[in-house]
Design a protein around this motif. Structure first.
Motif, short mmCIF file in Angstrom:
data_model
loop_
_atom_site.label_atom_id
_atom_site.label_comp_id
_atom_site.label_asym_id
_atom_site.label_seq_id
_atom_site.Cartn_x
_atom_site.Cartn_y
_atom_site.Cartn_z
N UNK A 4 1.28 -1.00 0.21
CA UNK A 4 -0.01 0.05 0.13
C UNK A 4 0.49 1.05 -0.06
N UNK A 5 0.50 2.42 -1.17
CA UNK A 5 1.69 3.35 -1.10
C UNK A 5 0.72 4.35 -0.48
N UNK A 6 2.05 5.16 0.12
CA UNK A 6 1.97 6.30 1.10
C UNK A 6 3.08 7.14 0.65
N UNK A 7 2.31 8.61 -0.29
CA UNK A 7 2.93 9.29 -1.01
C UNK A 7 2.88 10.77 0.22
N UNK A 38 -1.42 7.08 -2.18
CA UNK A 38 -2.03 7.91 -1.13
C UNK A 38 -1.30 8.88 -0.69
N UNK A 39 -1.97 10.51 -1.37
CA UNK A 39 -1.07 11.09 -0.57
C UNK A 39 -1.25 11.95 0.43
N UNK A 40 -0.63 11.83 0.49
CA UNK A 40 0.08 12.50 2.35
C UNK A 40 0.52 14.02 2.38
N UNK A 41 -0.05 15.26 2.63
CA UNK A 41 0.88 16.30 2.90
C UNK A 41 1.38 16.57 3.99
N UNK A 42 2.86 16.49 4.21
CA UNK A 42 3.58 16.16 5.08
C UNK A 42 2.78 17.12 6.61
N UNK A 93 -5.42 13.78 8.33
CA UNK A 93 -4.13 13.27 8.97
C UNK A 93 -4.89 11.54 10.10
N UNK A 94 -5.93 12.04 10.39
CA UNK A 94 -7.33 11.12 10.71
C UNK A 94 -6.52 9.93 10.93
N UNK A 154 -5.01 6.11 11.29
CA UNK A 154 -5.84 4.83 12.41
C UNK A 154 -5.45 3.82 10.65
N UNK A 155 -5.31 4.41 9.40
CA UNK A 155 -4.91 3.76 8.17
C UNK A 155 -3.31 2.34 8.65
N UNK A 156 -2.93 3.33 9.57
CA UNK A 156 -1.33 3.15 9.69
C UNK A 156 -0.47 3.93 9.05
N UNK A 157 -1.09 4.81 8.40
CA UNK A 157 -0.11 5.47 7.32
C UNK A 157 0.68 6.13 8.11
N UNK A 158 1.14 6.74 7.87
CA UNK A 158 2.79 7.48 8.49
C UNK A 158 1.95 9.46 7.85
N UNK A 159 2.21 10.70 9.02
CA UNK A 159 1.74 11.73 8.57
C UNK A 159 2.60 12.28 8.39
#
Ligand SMILES: [Zn+2]
Length: 449
Positions: free
Chosen positions: A269-272, A292-296, A372-373, A377-382
């Motif tokens: 599962x990919x986190x960007x 999954x796009x995540x703003x740092x 972020x929440x 929950x999904x175990x992704x980094x924020x």
């Protein structure tokens, strides 16, 4: 065998000093004595071993041209001095010449993989690794102190440039096989592990190449663009690949695509992760369309703090309360409410007005990356906080610490070698250099006639 005589010769030099009447050398003194004298004798061992082992190649009268295969008679015996980790040595071996192909050749050199430089490949490999960590001057001191062999800082520099010039992303990024293995190791049960792709830019001091005569131009800070890819393991982070270069956005995109092609994207599962810079998102989403796009989070929080400071004053309770509630809202993905609140704000002054305007634009541009929440929950980094600073240390420290302004090409060579060391791919990088270096030898002789 002659080599036993050589060993006796060494002992004859060392032992009297240890057993001299009235002397009681310490362990350290004895060890230092051996270190000091070792290079002279051991360097001479290798030529003796070569002479015994490869006697037929040394007595060869005829040898085929490596190019056309035609037999040629030996021209003369040619001396070759070399430095290995054992010290300095010298051999004399037959030299051949093919007039048709206009190349000189030494079958023994080919077999032994002798470098045309005086320092041989075993030294070059270690010297380059050392130069990736400390300045060339420091390297000269350390190398001599640790090995007993002297390598000049000039030689360290030259070797580093030669190896660095051949370091390519193809070898610096681990192979698809290696990456697959690490993913498999991180996979527990049927749940696919999370693979993080984090991109960033960092500014490095560079200067243009100096012309032969006259002053070189002024220095400038240029952006090193790069990425690192890692797995969220069960209780640790598993590094897969890192890459940084002073380069334009297009080349960054090509490099990221190469790394992406080695990742089995259906197995993870990919986190960007990244800050708000457009160039990195454009390429990350193209290379990892399912990411999954995540703003740092840390970058985002910095922007919030900035507005809090200019609007309410640094360190005031008001600023603190506003920042906290804003961040909490963003945590719950309430981006629209935050933007609405910012629009209703009465700017304290022009600076505040400008910062508020910028923050609204930033949140609008990145709204779909703020959740972020549910990330948690999904175990992704924020955010990539810790990893980011660790990686910056690894890729950039050597470039900034020396206080030097780097020529872009040399700075990039340094980044490539340091990334290779961090990625665990330095052996591959050096093997590639070796292949190129050993074939270059023949070509350059051809040019010299
Ligand atoms: Zn030939």
């Amino acid at each position: 065998m002659e080599i036993h005589d050589k060993l006796d010769e060494w002992l004859d030099e060392v032992l009297p000093e240890i057993f001299e009447d009235g002397r009681q050398p310490t362990l350290m003194e004895m060890s230092d004595l051996i270190t000091r004298t070792r290079q002279k004798f051991m360097g001479e061992w290798l030529p003796i071993v070569i002479r015994e082992k490869y006697v037929d190649l040394l007595e060869q009268e005829y040898a085929p041209c490596p190019h056309c295969g035609k037999m040629h008679r030996k021209r003369f015996d040619s001396a070759k001095e070399f430095i290995t980790m054992q010290g300095e040595g010298k051999i004399s071996r037959p030299w051949f010449y093919c007039p048709d192909c206009e190349i000189g050749y030494c079958p023994l050199d080919e077999l032994l993989e002798i470098s045309r430089k005086k320092t041989q490949l075993d030294v070059q490999k270690r010297a380059t690794k050392l130069s990736a960590e400390v300045t060339f001057q420091r390297g000269e001191d350390l190398f001599q102190e640790l090995t007993g062999q002297r390598i000049s800082d000039h030689c360290l520099h030259e070797t580093f440039e030669a190896v660095g010039a051949e370091a390519r992303i193809e070898e610096v990024i681990p192979s698809g096989e290696k990456i697959r293995q690490r993913i498999e190791k991180a996979t527990r049960s049927t749940w696919r592990p999370i693979l993080v792709v984090a991109s960033d830019g960092a500014h490095l001091p560079t200067r243009p190449k100096a012309p032969r005569k006259g002053k070189r131009g002024p220095g400038q800070w240029q952006e090193a663009k790069g990425f690192r890819i890692y797995l969220m393991g069960v209780d640790s982070i598993i590094h897969l690949a890192g890459w940084h270069q002073i380069q334009n956005e297009e080349d960054f995109g090509k490099d990221l695509a190469l790394a992406a092609s080695r990742i089995p994207q259906d197995r993870v599962r990919i986190a960007l992760l990244g800050d708000g810079a457009d160039w990195l998102w454009k390429h990350m989403t193209a290379c990892f369309p399912d990411g999954r796009e995540i703003l740092d989070y840390y970058h985002c929080a910095e922007h919030i703090h900035k507005v809090g400071k200019v609007q309410y004053g640094e360190g005031t309770l008001e600023a603190l309360e506003w920042v906290e509630s804003t961040i909490t809202r963003l945590f719950f993905a309430e981006v629209n409410q935050v933007i609405g609140g910012l629009r209703r704000m009465q700017p304290k002054n022009e600076t505040a007005r400008e910062e508020i305007r910028k923050l609204i634009g930033y949140l609008q541009n990145n709204r779909h990356k703020i959740h972020y929440r549910s990330d948690r929950k999904g175990g992704y980094p924020i955010g990539s906080g810790g990893i980011e600073s660790a990686h910056k240390f690894i890729s950039h420290t050597r470039l900034k610490r020396s206080g030097a302004w780097w020529i872009k090409e040399n700075g990039n060579a340094m980044l490539r070698i340091r990334c290779a060391l961090y990625n665990g791919t330095y052996d591959r990088v050096f093997d590639h250099y070796k292949k190129v270096h050993l074939t270059q030898k023949r070509v350059s002789k051809l040019k010299n006639g």
